[in-house]
Design a protein around this motif. Structure first.
Motif, short mmCIF file in Angstrom:
data_model
loop_
_atom_site.label_atom_id
_atom_site.label_comp_id
_atom_site.label_asym_id
_atom_site.label_seq_id
_atom_site.Cartn_x
_atom_site.Cartn_y
_atom_site.Cartn_z
N UNK A 1 -18.39 -13.84 -6.39
CA UNK A 1 -17.86 -13.46 -5.09
C UNK A 1 -18.93 -12.80 -4.21
N UNK A 2 -19.79 -12.02 -4.82
CA UNK A 2 -20.86 -11.40 -4.05
C UNK A 2 -21.80 -12.45 -3.47
N UNK A 3 -22.06 -13.51 -4.22
CA UNK A 3 -22.91 -14.59 -3.71
C UNK A 3 -22.23 -15.32 -2.56
N UNK A 4 -20.90 -15.49 -2.65
CA UNK A 4 -20.15 -16.10 -1.55
C UNK A 4 -20.29 -15.25 -0.28
N UNK A 5 -20.12 -13.95 -0.44
CA UNK A 5 -20.22 -13.07 0.72
C UNK A 5 -21.62 -13.11 1.33
N UNK B 1 2.04 -10.47 0.02
CA UNK B 1 1.13 -9.79 0.94
C UNK B 1 1.22 -8.27 0.72
N UNK B 2 0.34 -7.54 1.39
CA UNK B 2 0.32 -6.10 1.26
C UNK B 2 -0.99 -5.55 1.76
N UNK B 3 -1.40 -4.43 1.22
CA UNK B 3 -2.61 -3.75 1.66
C UNK B 3 -3.81 -4.68 1.60
N UNK B 4 -4.38 -4.99 2.76
CA UNK B 4 -5.56 -5.83 2.93
C UNK B 4 -5.36 -7.29 2.54
N UNK B 5 -4.12 -7.70 2.33
CA UNK B 5 -3.80 -9.09 2.00
C UNK B 5 -2.77 -9.61 2.98
N UNK C 1 -16.83 -15.52 11.10
CA UNK C 1 -17.50 -14.65 10.12
C UNK C 1 -16.81 -14.64 8.75
N UNK C 2 -15.80 -15.46 8.57
CA UNK C 2 -15.05 -15.45 7.32
C UNK C 2 -15.79 -16.20 6.21
N UNK C 3 -15.71 -15.65 5.01
CA UNK C 3 -16.08 -16.41 3.81
C UNK C 3 -14.88 -17.25 3.40
N UNK C 4 -15.13 -18.39 2.74
CA UNK C 4 -14.05 -19.32 2.41
C UNK C 4 -14.16 -19.72 0.94
N UNK C 5 -13.03 -19.62 0.25
CA UNK C 5 -12.93 -20.04 -1.14
C UNK C 5 -11.71 -20.93 -1.27
N UNK D 1 -6.36 -8.71 -6.01
CA UNK D 1 -7.25 -7.56 -6.22
C UNK D 1 -8.63 -7.98 -6.69
N UNK D 2 -8.73 -9.08 -7.42
CA UNK D 2 -10.03 -9.54 -7.90
C UNK D 2 -10.97 -9.85 -6.74
N UNK D 3 -10.43 -10.32 -5.63
CA UNK D 3 -11.26 -10.63 -4.46
C UNK D 3 -11.57 -9.37 -3.64
N UNK D 4 -10.66 -8.43 -3.66
CA UNK D 4 -10.84 -7.22 -2.85
C UNK D 4 -11.91 -6.29 -3.41
N UNK D 5 -12.41 -6.57 -4.61
CA UNK D 5 -13.54 -5.79 -5.12
C UNK D 5 -14.81 -6.06 -4.34
N UNK D 6 -14.85 -7.20 -3.63
CA UNK D 6 -16.06 -7.60 -2.89
C UNK D 6 -15.80 -7.75 -1.39
N UNK D 7 -14.60 -8.21 -1.02
CA UNK D 7 -14.30 -8.53 0.37
C UNK D 7 -13.40 -7.45 0.99
#
Length: 405
Positions: free
Chosen positions: A384-388, A61-65, A97-101, A32-38
């Protein structure tokens, strides 16, 4: 919105219905911490097939993961047998188009970092451990240990220099060993993300709850890096000196029989309980609440997640001087690794002094609040916003700025 691809060294299980499961962190809530931005998260990890959900497993896995499966292997020999298939799966996980962490140190992360560097695709890192410490003598038993130590350490240093963004879980320790590039975006935030329910309302009184103090330790027994053998030896020394204690260990792995044998040989097997793996949440909290003292005698440690969780329950704690533990505890509660006599003496001095126990409880509870979810969210979100932005612009130098605490 941009999707984020994340590599992890966890091993997951997939059932015939397509669901992916884990017996430990990270589970579905972690992402969920990543889904705030991605817009979504693709988790790249080793996956094995099973006919039914493992006992006590939680959903990954689950919603958007989604989980991108990498051929399952354990150890270097199995990896060598599947190395080509592993490499192909890892490389195929990232779209244009993917960001990568990359959560590193990680073999999967190293494979992907090498590929992305060749094609000019930006990536960021979350540095969550120290391979130089994990692969030190006496920590891991492997014939290739010296070579693996050198290889993983040099790769991680190179990745930190090359990544356009690096986030560290420690305040100083990992930064000194694995410095970022001169122009890299850098920040510090913990992987430990404690919700409000993780915190005890008040410090403990300092009194031992029973006639015999209960110690608790938490960690994997797949390798010897948690130092549980040192703790068992300390329990034996305390018992021989006329101060019996109980030890509860949460966690499992292939060295559990070895540790059971050690406890039997030292005559303290009846005082030691191996609880095995416990699901996160209430079972872990209940185990911590039932103990009097948390002990982490690690030979190597990144930040010490279990230590922070124990501190949030108001537990007094003793740790080793390894890794990031000294960032959590004052010097009087630290003992060098592989020092059972020193560890036994520190345990005795603390549990026999109710005033010190109460002071340590209050101090630890206060320090644990530095790792509350609300405090960490802003710093992580900015990273995360800077990564995006870097991924969407494909011009990482335009956003290379420092994110400070």
């Amino acid at each position: 919105m941009t999707r984020l691809v994340v590599t992890v060294e966890a091993r997951f299980v997939r059932t015939p219905d397509g669901a992916t499961w884990t017996c430990g962190p990270p589970d579905r809530g972690f992402w969920d911490r990543y889904l705030t931005v991605f817009s979504g998260v693709r988790v790249v990890a080793r996956v094995t097939e099973a006919q039914r959900r493992p006992p006590s497993a939680t959903r990954v896995d689950g919603d958007r993961v989604e989980v991108w499966p990498v051929p399952y292997y354990v150890g270097s020999y199995q990896y060598l047998l599947r190395s080509r298939a592993v490499s192909r799966a890892v490389v195929a996980s990232v779209g244009e188009r993917d960001a990568v962490l990359l959560r590193v140190p990680s073999l999967l992360g190293t494979l992907l970092a090498s590929r992305l560097s060749r094609v000019g695709h930006p990536y960021a890192l979350e540095v969550i451990g120290d391979p130089h410490g994990v692969l030190a003598p006496g920590v891991v038993r492997h014939p290739l240990r010296p070579l693996l130590r050198q290889w993983f350490t040099s790769r991680l240093r190179q990745q930190c220099r090359s990544a356009y963004g690096v986030a560290y879980i420690t305040e100083r320790y990992l930064q000194e060993s694995y410095p970022p590039g001169a122009d890299s975006l850098t920040t510090t935030y913990s992987s430990v993300d404690l919700p409000a329910g993780a915190f005890r309302a008040e410090p403990r009184s300092g009194k031992v709850e029973g006639e015999v103090p209960t110690l608790i330790s938490i960690g994997s027994l797949e390798q010897m890096y948690k130092g549980i053998d040192t703790l068992i030896e300390a329990v034996a020394l305390l018992t021989d000196s006329g101060m019996p204690v109980r030890l509860v260990h949460v966690g499992d792995g292939r060295f559990r029989p070895h540790l059971l044998d050690l406890a039997t040989r030292l005559g303290v097997a009846g005082q030691i309980t191996f609880r095995g793996l416990l699901p996160p949440g209430e079972p872990i909290l209940a185990a911590l609440d039932a103990a009097d003292l948390f002990v982490m005698p690690s030979r190597t440690e990144g930040q010490g997640r279990a230590m922070i969780e124990a501190m949030a329950r108001g537990l007094p704690a003793i740790g080793s001087t390894a890794g990031g533990i000294p960032e959590l505890l004052p010097p009087e509660y630290l003992v060098p690794p592989d020092n059972p006599a020193g560890l036994a003496a520190s345990i005795r001095q603390l549990v026999t002094n109710p005033d010190r126990m109460a002071q340590a409880s209050a101090r630890n509870l206060n320090r644990a609040h530095d790792f509350s979810a609300s405090l960490l969210a802003e710093r992580r979100t900015a990273f995360y916003q800077a990564i995006r932005m870097a991924t969407e612009d494909r011009a990482p130098t335009s956003v290379r700025r420092r994110v400070r605490r």
